[in-house]
Design a protein around this motif. Sequence first.
Motif, PDB file in Angstrom:
ATOM      1  N   GLY A   1       0.829  -1.203   0.000  1.00  0.00           N
ATOM      2  CA  GLY A   1       0.000   0.000   0.000  1.00  0.00           C
ATOM      3  C   GLY A   1       0.854   1.238   0.000  1.00  0.00           C
ATOM      4  O   GLY A   1       2.041   1.184   0.314  1.00  0.00           O
ATOM      5  N   PRO A   2       0.249   2.387  -0.361  1.00  0.00           N
ATOM      6  CA  PRO A   2       1.006   3.636  -0.347  1.00  0.00           C
ATOM      7  C   PRO A   2       1.234   4.099   1.090  1.00  0.00           C
ATOM      8  O   PRO A   2       0.525   3.689   2.012  1.00  0.00           O
ATOM      9  CB  PRO A   2       0.088   4.608  -1.095  1.00  0.00           C
ATOM     10  N   LEU A   3       2.209   4.962   1.278  1.00  0.00           N
ATOM     11  CA  LEU A   3       2.495   5.470   2.624  1.00  0.00           C
ATOM     12  C   LEU A   3       1.807   6.811   2.898  1.00  0.00           C
ATOM     13  O   LEU A   3       1.421   7.088   4.038  1.00  0.00           O
ATOM     14  CB  LEU A   3       4.012   5.644   2.808  1.00  0.00           C
ATOM     15  N   LEU A   4       1.647   7.603   1.834  1.00  0.00           N
ATOM     16  CA  LEU A   4       1.129   8.957   2.054  1.00  0.00           C
ATOM     17  C   LEU A   4      -0.310   8.903   2.583  1.00  0.00           C
ATOM     18  O   LEU A   4      -1.165   8.240   2.000  1.00  0.00           O
ATOM     19  CB  LEU A   4       1.193   9.745   0.721  1.00  0.00           C
ATOM     20  N   ASN A   5      -0.551   9.588   3.685  1.00  0.00           N
ATOM     21  CA  ASN A   5      -1.874   9.658   4.319  1.00  0.00           C
ATOM     22  C   ASN A   5      -2.461   8.282   4.615  1.00  0.00           C
ATOM     23  O   ASN A   5      -3.656   8.076   4.475  1.00  0.00           O
ATOM     24  CB  ASN A   5      -2.870  10.442   3.435  1.00  0.00           C
ATOM     25  N   ASN A   6      -1.622   7.339   4.999  1.00  0.00           N
ATOM     26  CA  ASN A   6      -2.109   5.981   5.232  1.00  0.00           C
ATOM     27  C   ASN A   6      -1.812   5.535   6.668  1.00  0.00           C
ATOM     28  O   ASN A   6      -0.958   4.671   6.918  1.00  0.00           O
ATOM     29  CB  ASN A   6      -1.477   5.028   4.205  1.00  0.00           C
ATOM     30  N   VAL A   7      -2.552   6.153   7.592  1.00  0.00           N
ATOM     31  CA  VAL A   7      -2.350   5.900   9.020  1.00  0.00           C
ATOM     32  C   VAL A   7      -2.633   4.437   9.357  1.00  0.00           C
ATOM     33  O   VAL A   7      -1.921   3.818  10.150  1.00  0.00           O
ATOM     34  CB  VAL A   7      -3.271   6.830   9.856  1.00  0.00           C
ATOM     35  N   GLU A   8      -3.643   3.899   8.690  1.00  0.00           N
ATOM     36  CA  GLU A   8      -4.041   2.509   8.981  1.00  0.00           C
ATOM     37  C   GLU A   8      -2.887   1.538   8.682  1.00  0.00           C
ATOM     38  O   GLU A   8      -2.544   0.676   9.501  1.00  0.00           O
ATOM     39  CB  GLU A   8      -5.249   2.176   8.107  1.00  0.00           C
ATOM     40  N   LEU A   9      -2.271   1.728   7.499  1.00  0.00           N
ATOM     41  CA  LEU A   9      -1.146   0.846   7.127  1.00  0.00           C
ATOM     42  C   LEU A   9      -0.001   1.016   8.130  1.00  0.00           C
ATOM     43  O   LEU A   9       0.622   0.045   8.561  1.00  0.00           O
ATOM     44  CB  LEU A   9      -0.677   1.161   5.703  1.00  0.00           C
ATOM     45  N   MET A  10       0.256   2.249   8.506  1.00  0.00           N
ATOM     46  CA  MET A  10       1.376   2.487   9.427  1.00  0.00           C
ATOM     47  C   MET A  10       1.109   1.849  10.797  1.00  0.00           C
ATOM     48  O   MET A  10       2.022   1.293  11.413  1.00  0.00           O
ATOM     49  CB  MET A  10       1.636   3.990   9.564  1.00  0.00           C
TER      50      MET A  10
END
Length: 352
Positions: free
Chosen positions: A58-67
């Motif tokens: 998944g992308p990192l930008l604006n991806n709080v869930e992935l982080m």
Amino acid sequence: MTHPRKTIAVVNATGRQAASLIRVASAVGYAVRGQVHSLKGIIAEELQSLPNVTLIQGPLLNNVELMDDLFRGASLAFINTTSQAGDEVAIGRALADAAKRAGTIQHYVYSSMPDHSVHGPWPSLPLWACKFTVENYVRQLGLPATFVYAGIYNNNFTSLPYPLFQMELQPDGSFEWRAPFHPDIPLPWLDAEHDVGPAVLQIFKDGPKKWHGHRIALTFETLSPNQVCAAFSRALNRRCRYVQVPKIEIKVPIPAGYREQLEGIEVLFGQLNAPYFPQEEFTRPAAGSPKGLGPYGGKGAGAGMMQGPGGVISMRLTDEARHLWQGWRDMEEYAREVFPVEEEANGLDWML
Ligand code: NAD
């Protein structure tokens, strides 16, 4: 195993730095959770086949869930962001916030680079300065953190027409490297795929007790451009010539922002002969260092010297990395063992 494996969280897992760590960490029994932009490609496939490696796509930008998923239950983190993924400062800050929120990270290793404008009458390099901004944010957050500064990768060299590190094949079978760097000022080198992993693993083993707040230059060898070409000549048994040029030739389309980076390199290293890593850490005196040795190995070459109690003494830039990992690959070995293989994989046939 009588105790649970430690989990290392990484981003841009298919990148040369992170993949190097993942291979080594998996081999010695760590679990790795790695973010990737795509699960396609040979590196992603290779990493997925390693024991205890889980990839999250998944992308990192604006991806709080992935982080949040990435850091959940992890105790270690190696974070190397790239400009391709979008606003590197926003991503870098959000990753540090997520690591802090997870509450389990015992050691956060961030792959930083300098902002030259902070240290002298020098311009910032845009693709580096953003990393230094993130470094400062990580420090403010109070994460137990260490900042590694990667030297120039050996395998930036290619005979394909990419800017700055093209080792251009000449009609007579020799090679020529044209770049703005001074021919005799040493630069720091790193075989990223070979040596990032073992060095970072040792930083984790030493832990924040030894390395909290430190900057470590991940460079095992300092060589001037003329010395690089001499190493290629010895390795390949072909003439290799360095030519200093004021402008970097751009022969192929390049990503947005890269032109400004290249123009900054022309000024910083071509016109001003700025030290590659300008921070005080990288020139500071070290106990037991030979007197009069500059940080780039030569007598005062590359960056400033410091006055110690017993006279002028200075740490060599490669000291800490070589202490962390003794099995590093030098430029000559790279040029002999790896460069021809990578070139052949890129469809070239000069080595046949
Ligand atoms: P890399 O250049 O080996 O690979 C980057 C990987 O990430 C590629 O597989 C690419 O396909 C993928 N990727 C990144 N963003 C993507 C996106 N948005 N969509 C799809 N794919 C994406 O990576 P690396 O060398 O581990 O890290 C690069 C960073 O290292 C850069 O910020 C660079 O400035 C820094 N760095 C490089 C050097 C050098 O000499 N090359 C030296 C010091 C620091």
